[in-house]
Write an enzyme that holds these catalytic residues in place. Structure first.
Site, PDB file in Angstrom:
ATOM      1  N   SER A 197      -3.572 -12.379   2.743  1.00  0.00           N
ATOM      2  CA  SER A 197      -3.777 -12.030   1.327  1.00  0.00           C
ATOM      3  C   SER A 197      -2.619 -12.582   0.487  1.00  0.00           C
ATOM      4  O   SER A 197      -2.827 -13.025  -0.649  1.00  0.00           O
ATOM      5  CB  SER A 197      -3.918 -10.519   1.138  1.00  0.00           C
ATOM      6  OG  SER A 197      -2.755  -9.845   1.555  1.00  0.00           O
ATOM      7  N   LYS A 223       0.800  -1.223   0.000  1.00  0.00           N
ATOM      8  CA  LYS A 223       0.000   0.000   0.000  1.00  0.00           C
ATOM      9  C   LYS A 223       0.831   1.270   0.000  1.00  0.00           C
ATOM     10  O   LYS A 223       0.317   2.336  -0.334  1.00  0.00           O
ATOM     11  CB  LYS A 223      -0.920   0.003   1.206  1.00  0.00           C
ATOM     12  CG  LYS A 223      -1.997  -1.031   1.105  1.00  0.00           C
ATOM     13  CD  LYS A 223      -2.805  -0.849  -0.159  1.00  0.00           C
ATOM     14  CE  LYS A 223      -4.110  -1.579  -0.063  1.00  0.00           C
ATOM     15  NZ  LYS A 223      -4.998  -1.179  -1.150  1.00  0.00           N
TER      16      LYS A 223
END
Lengths: 92, 313
Positions: B269, B51
């Site tokens: 994830s 991110k």
């Protein structure tokens, strides 16, 4: 009867209801009762062997049942039980 | 520059990107052998996750064109890694940050962002990330002049970060040999930007979107698209060849195996992405060269202690 708070993804099984009443003296019995009224909900919460799926958290009056007696955790009239998936967020 | 380089840098922002690819031989064996599986180590970014790339691009692009003026507060809905990235970048650039997150995010998550001086606002724990998006939008609607709302789900700078960075870096590392790219969808920024870059330069590459197989799942950061608010940046036509539904258990098991067999401790994830890459390699058979993403490290998800009652880990 206890009040069970239902997370958004499972509300299509509870006619859109955010909170439903369920009968039973333990969390396990509540889930059995939920399954009678909202068929299919147990398989979303529990594994085939009946235990709570790894990614599902169930809170009895704000206490995680993993830190109590899991599905044998006692519940009484008016208790609030919440089913919360162990996720949040937006990676990727 | 990146953490594995010994070069000098001027700012923490310069540490974002240029992450290494690691070969996952135990996963290759499980896929039947005679394949290559390469995973991009996004946990090497300074905020600890993929991110950092999107957050940096969104902030830099908005500063460049005036959407993020001096004195404006950056607000967004994020429970985790994007929040850490905003908090880090905000601290480095002197930008005030407000984050909206579900109330049941773990104390560790809250503490990481607060350490950078970020303000936190909580949304309902039953409504997940969609509830946080709605509350952030409401806050902005009440006082639009006060806030810059990057909205990672709608902001083209999010996929642009991956078009300029992730995609180009994978091509530089694997080049013509890559046959497949498989990664999870959350905001969908990673797959849209990386996928577009790969398709432009190597049209034969098959791009596979890994998503939870059910609306009620345990893959933090990933979205079951059919039951979620679909991100505006999700424009799969011509970029995503297919969607691969991933069961939570298969992804969690893959994350455990990566830790025990490869010494790579990653989040769920990443487990989903690697399990997806394994399936893709197995289906494609000998000769497949599959790239995927390891979005973050597993120690961001330690189970809470007994005294911490409301959480997501």
């Amino acid at each position: 009867m206890a009040n069970v708070r239902i997370p958004t993804p499972l509300r299509k099984l509870t006619d859109g209801k955010e909170e439903v009443a369920a009968a039973g003296t333990t969390v396990g019995e509540l889930i059995t009762n939920l399954e009678e009224n909202y068929p299919g909900i147990r398989a979303r919460i529990c594994d085939d062997d009946g235990s709570v799926r790894r990614f599902v958290n169930i809170f009895a009056n704000d206490e995680d049942i993993r830190f109590l007696n899991n599905l044998d955790t006692p519940v009484k009239e008016g208790d609030e039980v919440s089913i919360v998936p162990a996720i949040a967020g937006g990676n990727g | 520059m990146s953490l594995h380089s010994s070069a000098r840098v001027e700012s923490v922002l310069d540490l974002v990107g240029n992450t290494p690819l690691i070969r996952l031989r135990s996963v290759e064996a499980r896929a039947g052998g005679d394949v290559e599986i390469w995973a991009k180590c996004e946990f090497e970014n300074p905020g600890g996750s993929v991110k950092d790339r999107a957050a940096r691009q969104m902030v830099l692009d908005a500063r460049a064109d005036g959407r993020l003026a001096d004195g404006t507060t950056l607000i967004d809905s994020t429970s985790g890694n994007t929040g850490v990235a905003y908090a880090m970048i905000g601290a480095a650039l002197g930008i005030p940050i407000t984050l909206v997150m579900p109330a049941n995010v773990s104390m560790a998550r809250k503490s990481i962002t607060q350490a950078y001086g970020t303000e936190l606002v909580y949304s309902s724990e039953l409504e997940g990330s969609d509830g946080a998006i709605r509350l952030a939008r409401a806050r902005v609607a009440e006082d639009p002049d006060r806030y810059f709302f990057p909205d990672q789900y709608s902001n083209p700078s999010n996929p642009r970060a991956h078009y300029l960075g992730t995609g180009a870096e994978i091509l530089a590392a694997i080049g013509d040999r890559i046959t497949h790219f498989a990664t999870g969808v959350g905001t969908t920024g990673t797959i849209m930007g990386t996928g577009r870059r790969l398709k432009e330069e190597r049209p034969h590459v098959e791009v596979v979107a890994v998503e939870p197989d059910d609306s009620f799942h345990g893959l933090e950061g990933l979205k079951h698209l059919d039951s979620s608010i679909v991100p505006k940046i999700w424009q799969p036509e011509g970029i995503v060849d297919r969607r691969l539904p991933m069961p939570t258990d298969e992804a969690w098991d893959a994350a455990d195996l990566l830790c025990r067999e490869e010494g790579v401790f990653v989040g769920h994830s990443a487990g989903a992405n690697v399990a997806g890459a394994c399936r893709v390699a197995k289906d494609a058979g000998p000769g497949a060269v599959v790239a995927t993403i390891l979005p973050d490290r597993g120690d961001r998800y330690f189970k809470p202690m007994a005294w911490e009652k409301h959480y997501v880990w």
